[in-house]
Design a protein around this motif. Structure first.
Motif, short mmCIF file in Angstrom:
data_model
loop_
_atom_site.label_atom_id
_atom_site.label_comp_id
_atom_site.label_asym_id
_atom_site.label_seq_id
_atom_site.Cartn_x
_atom_site.Cartn_y
_atom_site.Cartn_z
N VAL A 284 -8.56 -10.67 9.03
CA VAL A 284 -9.39 -9.73 8.70
C VAL A 284 -9.52 -8.41 9.10
N ASP A 285 -9.00 -8.57 10.41
CA ASP A 285 -8.82 -7.54 11.01
C ASP A 285 -7.32 -6.15 10.72
N ALA A 286 -6.55 -7.61 10.53
CA ALA A 286 -5.34 -7.18 10.72
C ALA A 286 -5.04 -6.54 9.30
N ALA A 287 -5.70 -7.05 8.07
CA ALA A 287 -5.81 -6.54 6.09
C ALA A 287 -6.08 -5.32 6.30
N PHE A 288 -7.05 -5.12 7.08
CA PHE A 288 -7.55 -3.33 7.72
C PHE A 288 -6.58 -2.92 8.12
N GLU A 289 -5.73 -3.50 9.01
CA GLU A 289 -5.33 -2.61 10.12
C GLU A 289 -4.23 -2.43 8.62
N ALA A 290 -3.79 -3.07 8.59
CA ALA A 290 -2.24 -2.34 6.86
C ALA A 290 -2.62 -2.36 5.93
N GLY A 291 -4.20 -1.68 5.92
CA GLY A 291 -4.16 -0.31 4.26
C GLY A 291 -5.30 -1.62 4.08
N LYS B 169 0.86 -1.89 -0.56
CA LYS B 169 0.33 0.01 0.12
C LYS B 169 0.44 1.25 0.40
N ARG B 170 2.44 1.46 0.88
CA ARG B 170 2.91 2.47 0.53
C ARG B 170 3.16 2.86 -0.57
N ARG B 171 3.76 1.65 -1.45
CA ARG B 171 4.24 1.86 -2.17
C ARG B 171 4.18 1.57 -4.12
N CYS B 172 2.50 1.00 -3.95
CA CYS B 172 1.66 1.03 -4.70
C CYS B 172 0.06 2.03 -4.55
N ARG B 173 -0.13 3.00 -5.58
CA ARG B 173 -1.43 3.39 -5.71
C ARG B 173 -2.56 2.64 -5.72
N LEU B 174 -2.80 1.42 -6.47
CA LEU B 174 -3.97 0.62 -6.70
C LEU B 174 -4.30 0.27 -5.66
N PRO B 175 -5.86 -0.19 -5.71
CA PRO B 175 -6.59 -0.99 -4.40
C PRO B 175 -6.01 -2.76 -4.27
N ILE B 176 -5.13 -2.79 -3.04
CA ILE B 176 -5.22 -3.63 -2.84
C ILE B 176 -6.90 -4.45 -2.13
N MET B 177 -6.09 -6.22 -3.11
CA MET B 177 -7.19 -6.52 -2.07
C MET B 177 -6.68 -7.43 -0.96
N ALA B 178 -6.53 -8.14 -0.11
CA ALA B 178 -5.77 -8.98 0.45
C ALA B 178 -6.36 -9.84 0.81
N MET B 179 -5.29 -11.17 -0.12
CA MET B 179 -5.99 -12.79 0.49
C MET B 179 -6.00 -13.28 2.35
N VAL B 180 -7.00 -13.58 2.15
CA VAL B 180 -7.71 -13.85 3.76
C VAL B 180 -7.63 -15.97 3.37
N ARG B 181 -7.01 -16.71 4.39
CA ARG B 181 -6.44 -17.62 3.51
C ARG B 181 -5.50 -19.13 4.72
N PRO B 182 -6.10 -19.32 5.47
CA PRO B 182 -4.97 -19.97 6.17
C PRO B 182 -4.71 -21.44 5.74
N ARG B 183 -5.12 -21.96 5.05
CA ARG B 183 -3.51 -22.84 4.92
C ARG B 183 -4.66 -23.60 3.37
N ALA B 184 -3.25 -23.87 2.41
CA ALA B 184 -3.93 -24.65 0.90
C ALA B 184 -5.01 -26.29 1.43
N ALA B 185 -5.44 -26.73 0.62
CA ALA B 185 -6.42 -27.63 0.51
C ALA B 185 -7.91 -26.99 0.33
N GLY B 186 -8.95 -27.33 0.76
CA GLY B 186 -10.91 -26.92 0.55
C GLY B 186 -10.05 -25.53 2.12
N MET B 187 -11.40 -24.86 1.91
CA MET B 187 -12.27 -24.28 2.61
C MET B 187 -12.88 -24.63 3.96
N LEU B 188 -12.84 -25.89 4.45
CA LEU B 188 -13.68 -26.25 5.34
C LEU B 188 -12.76 -26.25 6.46
N TYR B 189 -13.17 -24.82 7.81
CA TYR B 189 -12.03 -24.70 8.56
C TYR B 189 -12.24 -25.05 9.76
#
Length: 260
Positions: free
Chosen positions: A93-100, A61-81
């Protein structure tokens, strides 16, 4: 790479938004310079993309002016967590928004591949008005149109999809139907297998307004070859749907061996 629709005769052609996958600040800078419009920032691209670090988001975010969408995915494989994995996602999610980050990309599914609406809603509440994208977990849902309505009702901004096929060009027929069914209620973002060679035909066939693509080539880090006997990664990628997890029996075996 900039793609334009055919437009209506007598009117200027409208640009198609191009979203690029990036793995760090240098990728984001290069994507912006190349003409991208938006970034999806991920770690571990070979695993389909995992949550990037706080530092990667903040520096991008500091070096790029484009909108940045951050992935939130804690591990590989499926999405049954597990509960612990999902708790990590809430914190991420909270950290991603805190980071910008300008938005987040995630998916949560049940064992049968259907959308876990309750968990998705919990994550969406943490977005506080910022964009949330449901990633290609959508492509394993058993009923694409039922999943579409659920994601609309939940309030996702868009869905990343290959039309439930290995590549978006192969799934073009379903993607067009999803766009028509969505009717402006949610954005459909086609991704997977879109290239300079097929993008114009794909946009024409589907009527999509945006595309998502990877644009990577090989780069060498000479420090990784300083000792050829050392490997920092596994020899092979894991099978789809399989991920590494803790095996207590191995620890017990070592403990038993050391206790003799």
């Amino acid at each position: 790479m900039r793609v334009y629709t055919s437009g209506i005769v007598g009117e200027p052609m409208e640009p198609i938004l191009i979203e690029i996958i990036a793995s760090g600040p240098d990728d984001c800078i290069a994507a912006e310079q190349a003409g991208a419009d938006r970034i999806e920032l991920c770690a571990a691209l070979a695993l389909g993309g995992l949550t990037p670090s706080f530092g990667a988001i903040a520096e991008s975010k500091r070096r790029c002016r484009l909108p940045i969408m951050a992935m939130v995915r804690p591990r590989a494989a499926g999405m049954l967590y597990s509960e612990a994995e999902f708790a990590c996602m809430e914190r991420d999610v909270d950290a991603a928004f805190e980071a910008g980050a300008d938005g987040v990309v995630f998916g949560v599914l049940r064992a049968d591949g259907t959308v876990d609406a309750n968990r998705a809603a919990r994550l969406l509440r943490r977005c506080e008005g910022k964009q949330a994208v449901h990633h290609r977990g959508f492509d394993v849902t058993p009923d694409a149109f039922a999943a579409l309505e659920i994601l609309i009702d939940l309030g996702f901004a868009r869905i990343l999809t290959s039309g439930q096929r290995p590549t978006a060009p192969q799934g073009a027929a379903l993607i067009r139907k999803l766009i028509e069914k969505a009717d402006g209620r949610i954005e459909i973002l086609p991704g997977a297998g879109i290239t300079a060679a097929n993008c114009v035909a794909f946009v024409t066939e589907t009527g999509c307004r945006q595309v998502h693509l990877a644009a990577f080539g090989a780069a060498e880090d000479p420090s990784g070859k300083a000792n050829p006997q050392i490997k920092f990664a596994g020899a092979e990628l894991p099978l789809e749907g399989v991920y590494d997890t803790f095996d207590p029996s191995q620890v017990r075996a070592v403990r038993t061996a050391l206790s003799r």
